[in-house]
Design a protein around this motif. Structure first.
Motif, short mmCIF file in Angstrom:
data_model
loop_
_atom_site.label_atom_id
_atom_site.label_comp_id
_atom_site.label_asym_id
_atom_site.label_seq_id
_atom_site.Cartn_x
_atom_site.Cartn_y
_atom_site.Cartn_z
N ILE A 62 45.77 35.77 64.26
CA ILE A 62 45.80 35.65 62.80
C ILE A 62 46.16 37.00 62.19
N ASP A 63 47.16 36.98 61.33
CA ASP A 63 47.56 38.20 60.64
C ASP A 63 47.52 37.94 59.13
N LEU A 64 46.50 38.51 58.50
CA LEU A 64 46.33 38.29 57.06
C LEU A 64 46.96 39.42 56.23
N SER A 65 47.66 40.31 56.91
CA SER A 65 48.25 41.42 56.16
C SER A 65 49.29 40.95 55.17
N VAL A 66 49.85 39.76 55.42
CA VAL A 66 50.86 39.22 54.50
C VAL A 66 50.27 39.01 53.11
N PHE A 67 48.94 38.75 53.04
CA PHE A 67 48.31 38.52 51.75
C PHE A 67 48.07 39.80 50.97
N HIS A 68 48.02 40.93 51.69
CA HIS A 68 47.71 42.19 51.03
C HIS A 68 48.73 42.54 49.95
N ALA A 69 49.96 42.12 50.16
CA ALA A 69 51.01 42.44 49.21
C ALA A 69 50.79 41.78 47.85
N TYR A 70 50.05 40.67 47.86
CA TYR A 70 49.81 39.93 46.61
C TYR A 70 48.57 40.42 45.85
N GLY A 71 47.78 41.24 46.51
CA GLY A 71 46.58 41.76 45.84
C GLY A 71 45.32 41.00 46.23
N LEU A 72 44.20 41.54 45.82
CA LEU A 72 42.90 40.95 46.18
C LEU A 72 42.64 39.61 45.52
N TRP A 73 43.36 39.31 44.43
CA TRP A 73 43.11 38.06 43.72
C TRP A 73 43.39 36.85 44.61
N TYR B 246 42.52 36.54 47.77
CA TYR B 246 41.27 36.26 48.49
C TYR B 246 40.23 35.62 47.56
N LEU B 247 40.27 36.06 46.30
CA LEU B 247 39.38 35.45 45.31
C LEU B 247 39.68 33.96 45.18
N LEU B 248 40.97 33.63 45.10
CA LEU B 248 41.40 32.23 44.97
C LEU B 248 41.04 31.44 46.22
N ILE B 249 41.24 32.04 47.39
CA ILE B 249 40.89 31.36 48.65
C ILE B 249 39.40 31.04 48.68
N GLY B 250 38.57 32.00 48.27
CA GLY B 250 37.13 31.78 48.25
C GLY B 250 36.73 30.65 47.33
N ILE B 251 37.38 30.58 46.16
CA ILE B 251 37.08 29.51 45.19
C ILE B 251 37.47 28.15 45.76
N VAL B 252 38.71 28.05 46.27
CA VAL B 252 39.24 26.76 46.72
C VAL B 252 38.49 26.24 47.94
N VAL B 253 38.30 27.08 48.94
CA VAL B 253 37.64 26.63 50.17
C VAL B 253 36.19 26.22 49.89
N GLU C 61 37.99 42.59 51.70
CA GLU C 61 38.45 41.21 51.56
C GLU C 61 37.26 40.23 51.63
N GLY C 62 36.30 40.54 52.51
CA GLY C 62 35.12 39.68 52.63
C GLY C 62 34.31 39.66 51.34
N ALA C 63 34.17 40.83 50.69
CA ALA C 63 33.42 40.90 49.44
C ALA C 63 34.10 40.08 48.34
N PHE D 258 35.35 45.75 39.47
CA PHE D 258 34.77 47.02 39.95
C PHE D 258 34.36 46.94 41.42
N ILE D 259 34.99 46.06 42.20
CA ILE D 259 34.53 45.82 43.57
C ILE D 259 34.70 47.04 44.46
N LYS D 260 35.77 47.77 44.35
CA LYS D 260 35.99 48.93 45.24
C LYS D 260 34.95 50.01 45.02
N PRO D 261 34.73 50.46 43.77
CA PRO D 261 33.67 51.48 43.59
C PRO D 261 32.28 50.96 43.93
N LEU D 262 32.06 49.64 43.74
CA LEU D 262 30.76 49.07 44.07
C LEU D 262 30.50 49.16 45.57
N ILE D 263 31.51 48.83 46.38
CA ILE D 263 31.36 48.91 47.83
C ILE D 263 31.11 50.37 48.26
N SER D 264 31.89 51.26 47.70
CA SER D 264 31.74 52.68 48.05
C SER D 264 30.36 53.20 47.67
#
Length: 549
Positions: free
Chosen positions: A168-179, A181-188, A215-217, A263-269
């Motif tokens: 599995i290579d999910l790097s293809v999704f990185h080009a579209y941005g984190l949104w 993954y947000l959409l995948i989380g909602i739909v699934v 991505e998990g967050a 604010f997910i990135k600063p929150l994780i950091s």
């Protein structure tokens, strides 16, 4: 290719087994301690803050926010808790449901999950099958089976994802941005209808190296938003209160989710630095808890305003019917349903007492506004409308009683339900007795001869004195030692009236038939007897319930 297909079905089976385990756990805990949790929820949610704490606690134990939501809706409909405090419970339930992720992250990826699940499945199945005559042991077995299925499903999902992780290579999704993954989380999450199962999938993916912590967050945020879709869809054909709670739940998760996503990135950091967590799985479940906790902190100051705003939403979805409480409570939760029935029984008393009062009383203001002929023509019609409303209320309560009888009632609840219906029938008899002579009473009111007026005013005065005693009795909290002798009192008064009336008819000039007069006396006394009997029966039954609690 064959191996990939096998891994897919194993993964799908893992989701199914996990969800089935959650279902078994929910049912087992509901049977083992559902009533205790309902009592705790009922008695400990007099403020929104307590509602949050109790909602989190009960959801953490029951492992089912949907079950807690059902209880909250039932209490809200029964008038036991208000909308503001029920919103607090829902907010707390969101926090409580994160305990599943902590259990899975702590045990599920640190132990041999399949080996861990087997003793629970083996012993639980035997206990469930061979303890059918002992409900407590049977439900303990069901709990063990559910717990075992939970971890067996987790093992299936984990191994299936690990087997294809390198493909599995999910790097293809990185080009579209984190949104994305947000959409995948909602739909699934909306598709599988379980945020807990989605969290397990995300944890398995991080453990296998398929996705990173960031991505998990974001997927976790999507899962929190996606779980509201199930509640929202379930409320579409529901009552106004159900829609209001669903909207509150949706607003909480969506607004919190969007703000955290920004604010997910600063929150994780920040959290990794403060808590010094090296394990990405533990970091993720911590983030899951913090997201819900921050949402509670954000919404808590605005609960009062949110309640006021929600009260004006979905007005067209208010349940139809004369009853105030039972129309908002599902019979599927018998203890709360019977409480709602008791509250509507009090409403039936109010309706009956109002009807009896209206038979004898008409305000001076009404008399000035309405001519005597219009009053003669219209008043019976208004009174008959009041009686018709009482009959409609009786039908609603009776139909609800029939629905409740189809549920698995305890002996105590069954006896309580039967007692309430006996009270209802006696109460309606009180209205019917008076309704049957309503036209005679109105005729007596309009007669001008002294004898008819004498007995009309005696009946009127006696009825109002009796109603005052009934109201005082119903409003008295401590009734120990109170044993009203209303039937004996009414019988004595009736005998006095009957004894006097025949003597009076010999000396008074009158134009009202004596047979009609005695029938009115009999029906009025019968009405008051039934009202008194219903009051005593209802109050004593209510006292028994309070004493047991």
């Amino acid at each position: 290719m064959e191996e990939d297909l096998f891994d897919f079905w194993k993964f799908l089976a893992g989701i199914g087994i996990f969800l089935w385990g959650m279902h078994q756990l929910e049912n087992a805990i509901k049977e083992l301690g559902g009533k205790s949790f309902r009592n705790l929820l009922q008695k400990s949610t007099n403020t929104a803050f307590k509602g949050i704490l109790i909602g989190a606690l009960i959801t953490a134990i029951l492992q089912s926010s949907s079950l807690v939501t059902l209880m909250v809706l039932a209490f809200l409909g029964a008038g036991v808790i208000n909308l503001k405090n029920s919103i607090g419970v829902i907010l707390g339930a969101n926090l409580g449901t994160t305990i599943t992720a902590w259990i899975v992250a702590t045990l599920g990826f640190k132990l041999s999950v399949a080996d861990f699940a087997m003793p629970f499945l083996g012993l639980g199945s035997l206990l469930y099958l061979f303890s059918s005559s002992r409900p407590v042991l049977k439900n303990i077995g069901a709990f063990a089976v559910g717990f075992g299925l939970l971890f067996l499903g987790l093992d299936f999902m984990k191994t299936a994802i690990e087997a294809v992780a390198e493909q599995i290579d999910l790097s293809v999704f990185h080009a579209y941005g984190l949104w994305v993954y947000l959409l995948i989380g909602i739909v699934v999450t909306a598709l599988i209808q379980s945020s807990s199962a989605m969290v397990v999938i995300i944890l398995s993916s991080i453990n296998a190296g398929v996705i990173g912590l960031l991505e998990g967050a974001v997927l976790i945020i999507g899962a929190n938003i996606g779980t509201t879709i199930t509640v929202a869809l379930g409320s579409l054909n529901g009552s106004a209160d159900k829609k209001r709670l669903a909207l509150a739940h949706t607003l909480f998760n969506v607004i919190t989710g969007i703000l955290i996503f920004i604010f997910i990135k600063p929150l994780i950091s920040y959290t990794m630095h403060i808590f010094n967590i090296a394990d990405p799985l533990m970091e993720l479940v911590l983030l899951n808890t913090l997201i819900n906790l921050m949402g509670i902190i954000l919404f808590f100051p605005f609960i009062n305003k949110l309640e006021n705003w929600l009260q004006h939403r979905f007005m067209s979805s208010e349940p139809i019917g004369i009853s105030k409480f039972i129309k908002n409570v599902s019979p599927k939760v018998p203890e709360i349903a019977i409480t709602a029935l008791e509250k509507d029984m009090q409403f039936a008393f109010d309706r009956t007492i109002s009807f009896i009062s209206s038979v004898w009383k008409e305000s001076e203001e009404q008399k000035k506004q309405i001519s005597i002929w219009r009053r003669i023509l219209q008043q019976p019609q208004n009174l008959m409308e009041q009686y018709a409303q009482i009959k409609i209320l009786e039908d609603e309560l009776t139909n609800y009683h029939i629905d409740l009888q189809e549920e698995n009632l305890s002996l105590e609840d069954a006896e309580r339900l039967t007692s309430l219906m006996l009270t209802l029938r006696t109460l309606v008899y009180a209205s019917k007795d008076l309704k049957d002579v309503l036209h005679n009473i109105k005729e007596m009111e309009e007669k001008e001869d002294a004898l008819t007026q004498k007995y009309y005013h005696q009946l009127k005065q006696y009825s109002f004195e009796f109603l005052r005693e009934i109201k005082t009795f119903l409003e008295t909290e401590k009734i120990d030692g109170l044993h009203p002798d209303w039937i004996e009192k009414n019988a004595a008064q009736y005998n006095i009236w009957i004894s006097n009336i025949y003597q009076d008819y010999k000396t008074y000039t009158q134009n009202f038939p004596i047979s009609t007069m005695t029938n009115v006396l009999k029906q009025v006394v019968s009405s008051l007897d039934n009202l008194g009997s219903a009051s005593v029966h209802f109050k004593m039954e209510t006292r028994k319930v309070i004493d047991k609690e």
